[in-house]
Design a protein around this motif. Structure first.
Motif, short mmCIF file in Angstrom:
data_model
loop_
_atom_site.label_atom_id
_atom_site.label_comp_id
_atom_site.label_asym_id
_atom_site.label_seq_id
_atom_site.Cartn_x
_atom_site.Cartn_y
_atom_site.Cartn_z
N GLY A 157 0.81 -1.23 0.00
CA GLY A 157 0.00 0.00 0.00
C GLY A 157 0.84 1.27 0.00
O GLY A 157 0.31 2.37 0.21
N ALA A 158 2.15 1.15 -0.25
CA ALA A 158 3.01 2.34 -0.29
C ALA A 158 2.63 3.23 -1.47
O ALA A 158 2.22 2.73 -2.53
CB ALA A 158 4.47 1.92 -0.41
N ASP A 159 2.79 4.56 -1.30
CA ASP A 159 2.53 5.49 -2.41
C ASP A 159 3.60 5.36 -3.48
O ASP A 159 3.32 5.42 -4.67
CB ASP A 159 2.54 6.94 -1.89
CG ASP A 159 1.40 7.19 -0.94
OD1 ASP A 159 0.25 7.21 -1.40
OD2 ASP A 159 1.67 7.34 0.28
N ALA A 160 4.86 5.24 -3.02
CA ALA A 160 5.98 5.16 -3.96
C ALA A 160 6.89 4.04 -3.52
O ALA A 160 6.98 3.72 -2.33
CB ALA A 160 6.76 6.48 -3.97
N ILE A 161 7.59 3.45 -4.49
CA ILE A 161 8.56 2.43 -4.13
C ILE A 161 9.96 2.89 -4.53
O ILE A 161 10.17 3.48 -5.58
CB ILE A 161 8.22 1.03 -4.71
CG1 ILE A 161 8.01 1.08 -6.21
CG2 ILE A 161 6.98 0.45 -4.01
CD1 ILE A 161 7.80 -0.30 -6.83
N GLY A 162 10.90 2.64 -3.62
CA GLY A 162 12.30 2.98 -3.86
C GLY A 162 12.96 1.82 -4.59
O GLY A 162 12.70 0.65 -4.27
N LEU A 163 13.82 2.14 -5.55
CA LEU A 163 14.47 1.11 -6.35
C LEU A 163 15.99 1.19 -6.17
O LEU A 163 16.56 2.28 -6.24
CB LEU A 163 14.13 1.30 -7.84
CG LEU A 163 12.64 1.46 -8.18
CD1 LEU A 163 12.47 1.64 -9.69
CD2 LEU A 163 11.82 0.27 -7.68
N ASP A 164 16.62 0.04 -5.97
CA ASP A 164 18.08 0.04 -5.88
C ASP A 164 18.65 0.00 -7.31
O ASP A 164 17.92 -0.19 -8.28
CB ASP A 164 18.55 -1.13 -5.02
CG ASP A 164 18.29 -2.46 -5.69
OD1 ASP A 164 19.07 -2.83 -6.59
OD2 ASP A 164 17.28 -3.12 -5.35
N TRP A 165 19.97 0.17 -7.42
CA TRP A 165 20.58 0.34 -8.74
C TRP A 165 20.60 -0.93 -9.57
O TRP A 165 20.88 -0.90 -10.76
CB TRP A 165 21.99 0.91 -8.60
CG TRP A 165 22.96 -0.10 -8.06
CD1 TRP A 165 23.70 -0.98 -8.79
CD2 TRP A 165 23.27 -0.34 -6.68
NE1 TRP A 165 24.45 -1.77 -7.94
CE2 TRP A 165 24.21 -1.40 -6.65
CE3 TRP A 165 22.84 0.22 -5.47
CZ2 TRP A 165 24.72 -1.90 -5.45
CZ3 TRP A 165 23.35 -0.28 -4.29
CH2 TRP A 165 24.28 -1.32 -4.28
N SER A 166 20.31 -2.09 -8.95
CA SER A 166 20.30 -3.33 -9.73
C SER A 166 18.99 -3.50 -10.50
O SER A 166 18.86 -4.40 -11.33
CB SER A 166 20.54 -4.54 -8.82
OG SER A 166 19.37 -4.81 -8.05
#
Ligand code: CP3
Length: 344
Positions: free
Chosen positions: A259-268
């Motif tokens: 249910g997060a508004d945004a998701i953080g992405l790692d560099w992989s």
């Protein structure tokens, strides 16, 4: 300037903002000489976190230098085990240490004084909101239950969190209880940060990537889903970024699952996959922090690739993990200018 015009909040509502807002994970830290000075004056790292004068100052340092679109509260995810009286300390050259928790200790964890212990953090947030420029968003944060639990179980950092993975197989009931306890107090902690003035909060699941598929659902998605549900039940307007480092293809259902508004992405995370994830909502990331150390062409090419792939949708430009102490502060200036399309 109203808080609704803060660029990161626009992105978190699903708008595409051009150029994208930018901040960097660990933007306050040892790569900055002014941080090292305050760090030395504070004595211990936890004293730095719990002394609002110091914590406000180091939070503001990268804002003054670079004018990032967001400030992130200066603290650490391990203040939660500290508030749970696990004897947390940060030893020079060794990273964090605490008393490893045993299965039989979990039911007895004392959660009563947690928010009281964290009062200086809320004072820091309040003072930051007053001192920050109106256009700068203020982010609060906490660790995800799984990541915090990995440190509580091992008593220190490990390369693959084998102690916590083993513990979860051997003591599933106690382990679930630990995660439930952490989820509950972390949700309260985020609500208190929002009430003190945080515009949005980020949940760091830095060790999500070591979990198998079933365990990812059970230990990374489910506790974060419960936390977000609990925060939203009390603060329906709360904006939440969830960062599950190393989760790979499991990110496909992570936004919907938590249910997060945004998701953080790692560099992989491949940029083509990042663009797919962006069709479902805002994303944050994902430049390799080593490009900031390398500088010059490696830095420029990396920034350009992210911008080219991801600026047609809601993007918060960030690194794929925290900036490292070896980064040259000048490269951060170049990064910000390039993301904003300014000449250097
Ligand atoms: O600028 C910011 O991003 C805000 C401050 C912040 C810190 N830690 C300060 C810090 C944030 C958001 C964190 C989060 C954090 N802490 C995470 C999740 C993000 C990630 O990096 O994966 C984790 C896993 C921790 C736990 C932690 N804290 C470790 C493993 C270490 C030791 C490693 C290291 O970098 O030294 C810390 C210490 C720490 N937290 C420092 C800082 C600036 C360095 C300590 C020092 O200055 O002496």
């Amino acid at each position: 300037m109203t808080e609704n015009s803060r660029k990161i909040l626009k992105v978190l509502r699903g708008e595409t903002v051009s150029p994208p807002p930018v901040w960097l994970m660990r933007q306050a830290g040892r790569y900055l000489p002014e941080y090292r000075k305050v760090r030395a004056a504070a004595g211990s790292f936890l004293d730095l976190c719990y002394t609002p004068d110091f914590a406000v100052e180091v939070t503001l340092q990268p804002i003054r230098r670079y004018g990032f679109d967001a400030a992130i509260l200066f603290s650490d995810i391990l203040v939660i085990p500290d508030a749970l009286k696990r004897n947390v300390r940060f030893e020079e050259g060794h990273g964090p240490r605490m008393d490893p928790i045993a299965a039989e200790d979990i039911a007895g964890l004392d959660t009563l004084d947690v928010l009281d212990h964290l009062k200086p953090v809320f004072e820091t947030v309040q003072r930051l909101r007053i001192e920050l420029p109106a256009e700068t968003a203020l982010l609060g944060f906490c660790g995800a239950p799984w990541t915090v639990a990995t440190y509580m179980i091992a008593g220190h950092g490990t390369p693959d969190q084998a102690p916590a993975r083993l513990f979860a197989y051997k003591h599933p009931k106690e382990f679930e209880r630990l995660l439930a306890t952490l989820a509950e107090i972390s949700a309260d902690y985020l609500v208190a940060q929002i009430d003190a003035g945080a515009d949005a909060v980020q949940i760091f699941d830095s060790w999500a990537g070591v979990l198998g598929e079933t365990e990812f659902q059970r230990y990374a998605v489910e506790p974060v889903r419960r936390m977000i549900e609990s925060v939203r039940a009390r603060r329906p307007q709360a904006r939440i970024i969830a960062f599950a480092k190393g989760a790979g293809v499991l990110l496909k259902s992570y936004r919907q699952g938590t249910g997060a508004d945004a998701i953080g992405l790692d560099w992989s995370v491949p940029l083509s996959f990042a663009a797919e994830l962006q069709k479902d909502g805002p994303i944050q990331g994902n430049l390799d922090p080593m490009r900031v150390v390398a500088g010059s062409k490696a830095l420029e090419d990396g920034i350009d690739a992210v911008l080219q792939a991801l600026t047609n949708g809601p993007l918060i430009f960030n690194l794929g993990h925290g900036i490292t102490p070896q980064a040259d502060p000048e490269n951060v200036s170049r990064l910000v200018a390039r993301v904003r399309g300014q000449a250097t």
